[in-house]
Design an enzyme around this catalytic site. Structure first.
Site, PDB file in Angstrom:
ATOM      1  CD  GLU A 122      -3.040  -0.934   0.123  1.00  0.00           C
ATOM      2  OE1 GLU A 122      -3.066   0.129  -0.536  1.00  0.00           O
ATOM      3  OE2 GLU A 122      -3.837  -1.870  -0.072  1.00  0.00           O
ATOM      4  CG  ASP A 262      -5.622  -7.663  -7.713  1.00  0.00           C
ATOM      5  OD1 ASP A 262      -4.609  -7.919  -7.053  1.00  0.00           O
ATOM      6  OD2 ASP A 262      -6.452  -6.803  -7.366  1.00  0.00           O
ATOM      7  CD  GLU A 355     -14.700  -5.653  -1.692  1.00  0.00           C
ATOM      8  OE1 GLU A 355     -13.606  -5.643  -1.108  1.00  0.00           O
ATOM      9  OE2 GLU A 355     -14.859  -5.186  -2.841  1.00  0.00           O
ATOM     10  CD  GLU A 376     -10.259  -2.314  -8.350  1.00  0.00           C
ATOM     11  OE1 GLU A 376      -9.216  -2.135  -7.692  1.00  0.00           O
ATOM     12  OE2 GLU A 376     -11.401  -2.035  -7.904  1.00  0.00           O
TER      13      GLU A 376
END
Length: 624
Positions: A122, A262, A355, A376
């Site tokens: 992050e 991902d 989610e 996304e």
């Protein structure tokens, strides 16, 4: 039934999933026209400033905003996270005043010599990426946003931050720990388990930093992490979700394109495009081919055991929604269109994407009902519109705006949705809402009205990081030297005499050698003519990076994939009346729910298509 006919029928059915752009109770919405696109672009700009001003007035300099209570909270490291994440969005919107004041404040006030344990992943994508992107914009006249007083302060901060994260890479595998203390390094009790995405999504930011500082260590450690993960792939060329960074053993062998994996796929292709490093391209091609062979149940994707390809999780999770955008970048547009259609149908059903959505039960996955303002699906919509100019993606964008405005807007910003079925709000706003979600929405509508923005009509082609930060494909960043210190790595510019000979410069007149220890840009013509082979063909023009699917594995001793028998359910959003369209190819009719009965993952022609009447009359969606 003839297999060709089945696939033709399947393609027709998939093409109809997008037909349901509905307003209220089946009333059809008109397609977005240029005037409305301009209005929507301006509305999205207002959304950004509602949230940004809410943060600056109520939360700054804390990390993130609590938009319901109009308060702030430190969520990552306590260093004005949302402001850093928003910098290049301010520049993209042309807000010179706030971009300048924000860069100046960060340069004067921010420091990383703090006793905070932070996520390597992050911190890299949000903070390091935000600093580097803003530095590249603020220091370059060509961007139109150069700050005259700027003196590389953000680059100094970026290097300082990255050096504080380097201890995380000190592992036997080269794969970094998930967390590091910015003052003391890795705690002796730190977990040795990290995700594939966490360890394999650092190459863009660390690579750019190496190019800008002439220090290859950052690029080396990030690339070694990718190599460490790829070296432990299965015989099917699949990677798992979590791995022990000391032993290299997979602790979770579920392979997929969503949660925990991902952006590993994303950065393989983007690192090649940005840096011209063909090792990344090779890995991407093999990884992508296996993903399409074992994870793809057209148009959906499932999670499978990385060794056997047995389906373990027939769930669509919202992080998968980046995939169609990546496919556009890879030149594989047709499956991207079909998958985006399927993913968007879930948004239409609930007004947001949960989610997790279970493809077997046609319901929200237990414990995964939230929508934390993720970008996304919007990101993929932007890329598909950019590739096709199909107005259906503007219609989707209008739905996104309406959902966010009517379902997520709070007094001081935009709220997480804790339950997409009940539309309950939560008092939190992630920094990526300003870094990505509204950025891609604004770009979508700006592109529809002949945009003149930095990304689509600026001096460079840009690669978006996984946090939506802008990284330009420039000679300083993208050109590799002919002689490298390690295979596939960045070649530092240390041959000053050679460069001066090529560029026609006199070393005796160099007044800047001791002023600042970072790389100064050389003229583009000098680099291309004298020192570097130039941008690759792919960097200049772009082409498909996708390899054909393998029919036979090269190693006959590899275990054959075993796939469990299960039904993969393909949903549509709503039954609607026929929609009039001026654009060719836009037709509409009742949308059935489609199922694919399980079979071999390698024998798609053996799958049966079953059509069922839709039983969901109360599906929720927001439309303008």
């Amino acid at each position: 039934m003839d297999s060709n006919f089945k696939w033709l029928l399947f393609a027709i059915l998939i093409s109809l999933t997008f037909s349901g752009f509905v307003l209220h109770h089946g009333v059809l919405a008109e397609s977005v026209k240029p005037d409305e696109a301009k209005q929507l672009r301006d509305e999205v700009r207002g959304m950004f400033y509602h949230a940004f001003d809410g943060y600056m007035n109520n939360a700054f300099p804390l990390d993130e905003l609590r938009p319901l209570s109009c308060q702030g909270e430190d969520t990552l490291g306590g260093y004005a996270l949302t402001l850093i994440d928003s910098l290049d969005t301010l520049a993209l919107l042309g807000d010179r005043e706030r971009f300048t004041s924000s860069v100046e404040w960060i340069g004067k006030n921010l420091q990383f010599n703090i006793n905070k344990t932070v996520s390597v992943f992050e911190t890299t994508i949000r903070v390091l990426g935000g600093l580097l992107s803003a530095h590249l914009i603020a220091s370059d006249y060509a961007t139109g946003m150069r700050i005259p007083s700027y003196n590389n302060e953000l680059l100094v901060l970026a290097e300082n931050l990255a050096r504080r994260m380097l201890p995380a890479f000190d592992t036997p595998t080269g794969i970094p720990f998930g967390s590091v203390n910015l003052m003391y390094g890795v705690d002796k009790h730190e977990s040795k388990i990290t995700s594939t995405a966490g360890g394999g999504t650092l190459s863009l930011e660390f690579g750019v930093l190496s190019r800008l500082t002439n220090d290859p260590v950052f690029e080396q450690v990030a690339k070694n992490a990718v190599r460490g993960l790829w070296a432990r792939r299965s015989n099917l060329d699949l990677v798992g979700a979590h791995i022990n960074v000391f032993t290299g053993e997979w602790t979770q062998k579920d392979a997929g394109i969503g949660t925990s994996i991902d952006s590993f796929y994303e950065y393989l292709l983007k690192a090649y495009i940005l840096f011209g490093d063909e090792e990344y391209l090779y890995i991407f091609q093999e990884a992508y081919r296996s993903a399409m062979q074992y994870l793809h149940k057209d148009p959906w994707y499932v999670e499978v055991n990385m060794d056997s390809a047995a389906i373990v999780w027939p769930v669509f999770n919202s992080l998968q929604a980046f995939w169609p955008g990546l496919q556009v970048l890879a030149g594989d547009v047709d499956p991207a269109i079909r998958t985006h259609t399927a993913f968007f149908s879930v948004w239409k059903r609930y007004g947001f994407t949960p989610e997790g959505f279970n493809l077997a039960t046609l319901s929200v996955q237990y414990g995964q009902k939230s929508y934390p303002l993720r970008p996304e699906l919007i990101e993929s919509t932007y890329w598909l519109y950019k590739a096709t100019r199909d107005p259906r993606y503007l219609d989707a964008g209008r739905d996104f705006v309406a959902s966010l405005q009517y379902g997520a807007k709070c007094p001081c910003g935009y709220c997480h949705i804790t339950d997409v079925e009940l539309h309950k709000q939560e008092d939190h706003m992630e920094s990526f809402f300003l870094a990505e979600t509204v950025k891609y929405l604004w770009l979508l509508f700006d592109l529809a009205v002949d945009s003149d923005n930095l990304v689509d009509n600026g001096p460079y082609k840009y690669i978006f990081s996984t946090e939506g930060h802008l990284l330009p494909i420039t000679p300083q960043i993208s050109l590799a030297r002919e002689h490298c210190s390690y295979f596939g790595g960045y070649c530092p510019s240390n041959s000053t005499k050679l460069e001066q000979e090529v560029l026609g410069e006199d070393s005796s007149n160099d007044d800047h050698s001791n002023d600042y220890p970072y790389h100064e840009s050389f003229p583009v013509t000098g680099l291309i003519k004298g020192l570097c082979p130039g941008l690759t063909h792919a960097q200049k023009y772009g082409f498909s990076y996708v390899l054909p699917e393998k029919t036979d594995r090269e190693d006959v001793n590899q275990p054959k994939p075993v796939v469990t028998s299960s039904s993969i359910v393909l949903i549509s959003d709503q039954t609607v009346e026929k929609r009039p369209q001026e654009e060719e190819g836009f037709t509409s009719q009742s949308e059935p729910i489609m199922t694919i009965s399980g079979g071999s993952s390698n024998d798609q022609t053996g799958q049966e298509l079953t059509l069922l009447e839709s039983e969901t009359d109360d599906q929720r969606s927001y439309s303008s």
